[in-house]
Design a protein around this motif. Structure first.
Motif, short mmCIF file in Angstrom:
data_model
loop_
_atom_site.label_atom_id
_atom_site.label_comp_id
_atom_site.label_asym_id
_atom_site.label_seq_id
_atom_site.Cartn_x
_atom_site.Cartn_y
_atom_site.Cartn_z
N PRO A 195 81.55 -66.39 20.85
CA PRO A 195 81.69 -66.12 19.47
C PRO A 195 80.40 -66.05 18.55
N THR A 196 80.32 -65.10 17.64
CA THR A 196 79.29 -65.31 16.81
C THR A 196 80.11 -65.54 15.42
N ILE A 197 79.60 -66.81 14.68
CA ILE A 197 80.19 -67.15 13.60
C ILE A 197 79.26 -66.40 12.55
N VAL A 198 79.92 -65.69 11.61
CA VAL A 198 79.09 -65.18 10.25
C VAL A 198 79.43 -65.82 9.07
N ALA A 199 78.54 -66.61 8.42
CA ALA A 199 78.74 -67.49 7.46
C ALA A 199 78.68 -66.53 6.16
N PHE A 202 83.59 -73.09 7.55
CA PHE A 202 83.12 -73.67 8.65
C PHE A 202 84.02 -74.28 9.74
N GLU A 203 84.67 -75.15 9.24
CA GLU A 203 85.78 -75.95 9.83
C GLU A 203 86.77 -75.02 10.67
N ASP A 204 87.19 -73.97 9.95
CA ASP A 204 88.16 -73.11 10.49
C ASP A 204 87.51 -72.24 11.55
N ALA A 205 86.03 -71.79 11.16
CA ALA A 205 85.41 -71.23 12.27
C ALA A 205 85.21 -71.78 13.40
N HIS A 209 71.46 -75.12 6.43
CA HIS A 209 70.91 -75.77 7.45
C HIS A 209 71.90 -77.21 8.16
N THR A 210 72.84 -77.44 7.25
CA THR A 210 73.81 -78.23 7.58
C THR A 210 74.75 -77.47 8.57
N GLU A 211 75.31 -76.42 8.21
CA GLU A 211 76.21 -75.76 9.00
C GLU A 211 75.60 -75.50 10.37
N ALA A 212 74.27 -74.92 10.54
CA ALA A 212 73.64 -74.98 11.69
C ALA A 212 73.84 -76.05 12.55
N ASN A 213 73.43 -77.20 12.05
CA ASN A 213 73.28 -78.50 12.77
C ASN A 213 74.61 -79.02 13.47
N CYS A 214 75.65 -78.71 12.40
CA CYS A 214 77.07 -79.06 12.67
C CYS A 214 77.45 -78.17 13.89
N PHE A 215 77.12 -76.89 13.84
CA PHE A 215 77.46 -76.04 14.92
C PHE A 215 76.93 -76.39 16.23
N VAL A 216 75.70 -76.73 16.36
CA VAL A 216 74.93 -77.21 17.29
C VAL A 216 75.82 -78.72 17.91
#
Length: 481
Positions: free
Chosen positions: A255-259, A396-399, A419-426
């Motif tokens: 997947p690639t998430i596009v925010a 984000f949570e749905d993604a 930045h928060t989304e990026a770190n939560c994604f990792v």
């Protein structure tokens, strides 16, 4: 048309069967590229036996000397880069740019492990005794069997062969029958570099005959496999039946998430490169774009523009080459039909062009489906072709839930300026490779590579130091004096 032999115990030799099979140019299937040995289980047995006989001798060669042979082999590949690039394009179908990059990666891998061979040794530890030396030794596992795929026919053999040999193991490799030529070229380079007889052996032929014979051979100590998940699980079961060390790297549904904070035009460039590069025939290909609702329509328009701008044709002239075989093409077209039946919207592509420059080649258009639901087969199963599923999510949570809701876990990416989304994604992505603002494809050779879930046996990683870990085993030494 060249007829390519097996390489066993330092000699190029025909199969005992006397039969051969042919490979064809997927851009022009009437053009035969080469003939290879239709080997038997007896041929596989001879290759493994030759490796086993050479095991002690190769392991006793000092590691820097082994590294020097790898360096020389890498130099031979570099000298032949133009020839090998054309060979790869003709046999596998990649564009010249893609094929040239893959050949260069093989060169770089051999040069990398040539230097890493000097670092092999062990560690010294402090002993609780006053007159005791306590240390470890890194030793080769022994006889290795390597089963490699057609989609990266020189890079993947390189990243298995080079660390195996650097660590002092002996090798028998069975390359995929659709494109064995580049693996043969690696063996030719090692032969020219002066590798001892038996340290590297190559046998071509059907996986069910040759592959199974090599994997199940009683003298094989370790098995490394890259290919489909269905075959990989069979390889794992066969190899572990008698407790062989095994690593398998398999498929992906990446997947690639596009925010909504991403630049949509830039995001479309990144997603298109990951989805349609190498004709989508990569285990790390970005086959799902999971897009926030606020930018969904804009992204669909942008990715359609990218897909329709790609010029399809023979790899020596165009942006995207053919699929490797008729079976792969038919599989991709079958998924396109299924997606239509399930109610997804065909936004771009979806056809197999013919006539003119396409001839009877195995071409398919870069394809985009929008309005894909998470339970559609297109959102769950690996297609292994240039087909992108675009899914809409509300944040984000749905993604992250949608991204993780598959049986695979190889590579995943997020495109965001948050930045928060990026770190939560990792932290939350269930994938062995996590990328921020990058396409899902593309790997550095000096860091570990491997997946989670059905993308991997989750036993050992490949590349970098992890690649050497699989091919070495530690011995602990207590020396009292």
């Amino acid at each position: 048309m060249p007829s390519i032999q097996n390489y066993i115990d330092g000699e190029w030799t025909d199969s005992e069967s006397g039969d051969t099979f042919e490979t064809v140019n997927p851009a022009a299937p009437s053009e035969v590229v080469a003939a290879y040995q239709e080997s038997t289980a007896s041929d596989a047995d001879a290759a493994v036996a030759a490796a086993a006989d050479a095991e002690t001798g190769w392991a006793s060669v000092p590691a820097p000397e082994r590294g020097a042979i790898l360096k020389a082999a890498g130099d031979v590949l570099a000298e032949r880069k133009s020839e090998l690039t054309s060979q790869l394009t003709r046999e596998e179908g990649k564009t010249h740019a893609e094929a040239g990059g893959e050949v260069q990666r093989a060169v770089d891998i051999f040069h990398y492990y040539a230097q890493k061979a000097r670092d092999l040794g062990g560690t010294v530890k402090s002993s609780s005794g006053r007159r005791t030396n306590l240390y470890t030794r890194e030793e080769p596992v022994g006889v290795t069997a390597l089963i490699t795929p057609w989609n990266y026919p020189i890079a993947i053999p390189a990243w298995k062969i080079a660390p195996a040999l650097a660590a002092g193991n002996v090798v028998t490799i069975k390359p995929a029958s659709l494109a064995p030529g580049p693996a043969v070229s690696i063996v030719e380079a090692l032969d020219e570099a002066g590798i001892p007889d038996g340290a590297i052996n190559l046998v071509t032929g059907p996986g069910k005959t040759v592959g199974n014979a090599v994997i199940g051979h009683g003298r094989v100590d370790a098995v490394s496999f890259t290919g489909s998940s269905a075959v990989g699980h069979q390889v794992y079961d066969l190899a572990t039946d008698d407790s062989k060390r095994v690593q398998t790297e398999m498929g992906g549904k990446n997947p690639t998430i596009v925010a909504d904070s991403a630049d949509v035009e830039e995001a479309a460039d990144i997603v298109a490169s990951g989805a349609f590069g190498v004709t989508g025939q990569a285990c790390t290909a970005g086959s799902r774009a999971i897009v926030y609702e606020d930018v969904y329509d804009e992204f669909v328009d942008a990715i359609v523009d990218r897909a329709t701008a790609i010029e399809v044709g023979p790899g020596d002239e165009y942006d995207m080459g053919p699929q490797v075989s008729e079976d792969e093409l038919e599989s991709t077209l079958g998924y396109i039909d299924v997606a239509k039946e399930e109610g997804a919207t065909l936004a771009a592509g979806g056809s197999a062009p013919d006539g003119g420059r396409f001839g009877d080649g195995y071409f398919v258009e870069p394809t985009v489906f929008s309005d894909v639901s998470v339970d559609h087969r297109l959102a769950q199963e690996e297609v292994f072709g240039p087909v992108l599923a675009v899914l809409e999510v509300d944040g984000f949570e749905d993604a992250i839930d949608v991204a993780n809701n598959v049986n695979y876990g190889l590579s995943a990416s997020i495109l965001t300026h948050d930045h928060t989304e990026a770190n939560c994604f990792v932290e939350e992505t269930e994938a062995g490779v996590a990328k921020i603002n990058e396409k899902t494809t593309g790997l550095e050779l000096h860091v570990p590579f491997g997946g989670f879930k059905s993308s991997s046996s989750e036993t050992w990683r490949e590349q970098g130091d992890a690649g050497l870990d699989f091919y070495t085993i530690e011995k602990t030494v207590y020396e009292n004096f």
